[in-house]
Scaffold this motif. Structure first.
Motif, short mmCIF file in Angstrom:
data_model
loop_
_atom_site.label_atom_id
_atom_site.label_comp_id
_atom_site.label_asym_id
_atom_site.label_seq_id
_atom_site.Cartn_x
_atom_site.Cartn_y
_atom_site.Cartn_z
N UNK A 199 -12.80 -11.07 -3.96
CA UNK A 199 -11.52 -11.10 -3.25
C UNK A 199 -11.39 -9.83 -2.42
N UNK A 200 -10.73 -9.91 -1.25
CA UNK A 200 -10.56 -8.72 -0.42
C UNK A 200 -9.55 -7.75 -1.04
N UNK A 201 -9.60 -6.52 -0.57
CA UNK A 201 -8.73 -5.47 -1.12
C UNK A 201 -7.25 -5.83 -0.97
N UNK A 202 -6.91 -6.55 0.10
CA UNK A 202 -5.51 -6.93 0.31
C UNK A 202 -4.96 -7.72 -0.87
N UNK A 203 -5.85 -8.42 -1.60
CA UNK A 203 -5.41 -9.19 -2.77
C UNK A 203 -5.36 -8.35 -4.04
N UNK A 204 -5.90 -7.14 -3.98
CA UNK A 204 -5.98 -6.30 -5.18
C UNK A 204 -4.64 -5.71 -5.57
N UNK A 205 -3.69 -6.58 -5.87
CA UNK A 205 -2.35 -6.17 -6.26
C UNK A 205 -1.90 -7.01 -7.44
N UNK A 206 -0.76 -6.61 -8.00
CA UNK A 206 -0.31 -7.25 -9.23
C UNK A 206 -0.11 -8.76 -9.11
N UNK A 207 0.42 -9.31 -7.99
CA UNK A 207 0.57 -10.77 -7.95
C UNK A 207 -0.74 -11.53 -8.16
N UNK A 208 -1.82 -11.04 -7.56
CA UNK A 208 -3.11 -11.70 -7.73
C UNK A 208 -3.64 -11.50 -9.14
N UNK A 209 -3.48 -10.29 -9.67
CA UNK A 209 -3.92 -10.04 -11.04
C UNK A 209 -3.13 -10.90 -12.02
N UNK A 210 -1.84 -11.10 -11.73
CA UNK A 210 -1.03 -11.97 -12.59
C UNK A 210 -1.53 -13.41 -12.52
N UNK A 222 -3.61 5.87 17.69
CA UNK A 222 -2.72 6.57 16.77
C UNK A 222 -3.49 7.57 15.95
N UNK A 223 -2.76 8.43 15.26
CA UNK A 223 -3.40 9.48 14.48
C UNK A 223 -3.86 9.01 13.11
N UNK A 224 -3.37 7.82 12.71
CA UNK A 224 -3.69 7.33 11.38
C UNK A 224 -4.48 6.02 11.44
N UNK A 225 -5.58 5.98 10.73
CA UNK A 225 -6.36 4.76 10.60
C UNK A 225 -6.72 4.59 9.12
N UNK A 226 -6.67 3.37 8.62
CA UNK A 226 -6.97 3.11 7.22
C UNK A 226 -7.82 1.84 7.11
N UNK A 286 -2.57 -2.02 2.47
CA UNK A 286 -1.65 -1.26 1.65
C UNK A 286 -1.38 0.11 2.27
N UNK A 287 -2.45 0.76 2.75
CA UNK A 287 -2.28 2.08 3.36
C UNK A 287 -1.55 1.97 4.69
N UNK A 288 -1.92 0.99 5.52
CA UNK A 288 -1.24 0.80 6.81
C UNK A 288 0.26 0.57 6.57
N UNK A 289 0.58 -0.27 5.58
CA UNK A 289 1.97 -0.56 5.27
C UNK A 289 2.70 0.67 4.76
N UNK A 290 2.04 1.45 3.90
CA UNK A 290 2.68 2.64 3.33
C UNK A 290 3.04 3.65 4.41
N UNK A 291 2.12 3.88 5.36
CA UNK A 291 2.40 4.86 6.42
C UNK A 291 3.40 4.32 7.43
N UNK A 292 3.41 3.00 7.64
CA UNK A 292 4.43 2.42 8.51
C UNK A 292 5.82 2.65 7.91
#
Length: 300
Positions: free
Chosen positions: A98-109, A216-220, A224-230
């Protein structure tokens, strides 16, 4: 070349010491059983069974041959039994990418719920953005976003994803609101996999699509990181709608150019073959299609 079925028929006759009992056990006519054993004897050039009107017995050569072939036949039957059970009962090791975007609690649940429903299935989970070769890496199924380029794999659509342009209200203070995609060039954008802090964003409005080079100055390397910095006001992010819908509705984020979004990005369950799908994979596929993922929009 000797037919393995003939050997199996002979073994059953030798085991039961009767053509008729072997025929009954195999679901064959007695004449067929007798003929197949005779064919085997002709090919071997040896008499395996001594036939009389009253009884049937193994010759010395027959006993030696039965002794040698009964073990391998038993192993073959055991292997067939294992495969049959695997096809019928959901069990065994299931390797999932699974891609990293899925590596969150909803998928683990979801995975946790699946394992509780099928206690005889073990899951080996790979959460990575690296391309996984399903055949070479012995992976049963992968969840992938975007176009499927490998025509040798089977892909089933699970849903679709859209990405919205979003930023915080604070970011817009003292800045001009972009009125078209080209205006994004003048803004700080938070990039996914941006090279040299630049990226090309493809946007669609109805049947019109454009590509605009942003920076932009930020690349990830993950959303999750893009969303956090946004959310922290560092610039404009092109975020999956499921990441930002609630915050846009609550006013924590502003959706920019609301008539524009990314083109539809389809989510697929990908596996190596359409034939002989083991039950462990079949039930996982069914569970995936039924799961209401927060990361994609169900297909109608």
């Amino acid at each position: 070349m000797i037919d393995l079925n003939d050997i199996a028929i002979f073994a059953k006759v030798a085991e039961l010491e009767s053509f008729s009992r072997a025929a009954h056990a195999l679901g064959m006519p007695v004449s067929t059983v007798s003929r197949r054993v005779s064919t085997l004897e002709e090919q071997l050039g040896a008499t395996l069974l001594q036939r009389t009107t009253r009884r049937l017995s193994l010759t010395a050569q027959g006993r030696a041959y039965f002794s040698q072939c009964s073990g391998p036949l038993s192993s073959l039957y055991d292997a067939e039994s294992v495969l049959a059970r695997a096809q019928k009962a959901p069990e065994g090791l299931l390797r999932v990418s699974a891609p990293v975007i899925l590596g969150q609690d909803p998928f683990y649940a979801f995975v946790s719920s699946f394992m509780r429903a099928y206690p005889r299935i073990a899951v080996d989970l790979f959460v990575t953005n690296a391309f996984v070769d399903l055949i070479a890496d012995n992976v049963d199924i992968a969840i992938r976003f975007g176009d499927m380029r490998d025509s040798t794999l089977v892909a089933q659509r699970l849903g679709k994803s859209l990405r919205y342009l979003a930023c915080t209200p604070d970011y817009l203070v003292g800045r001009e609101l972009p009125t078209d995609p080209e205006a994004l060039r003048e803004h700080a954008c938070i990039l996914l996999n941006g090279r040299n802090n630049e990226a090309e964003w493809e946007l669609a409005s109805g049947r019109t699509t454009v590509k605009v080079r942003v920076s932009g100055r930020l690349s990830a390397h993950d959303f999750q990181a893009v969303s956090a910095f946004t959310r922290r006001g560092h610039g404009i992010g092109l975020l999956p709608s499921t990441y930002c819908d609630a915050e846009i509705a609550g006013g924590d984020l502003v959706r920019l150019l609301p008539e524009w979004s990314s083109p539809e990005i389809f989510v697929h369950a990908v596996y190596p073959s359409r034939r002989f799908i083991p039950s462990k994979l079949q039930v996982f596929l069914e569970a995936l299609k039924a799961w209401k993922s927060p990361l994609w929009i169900p297909l109608r």
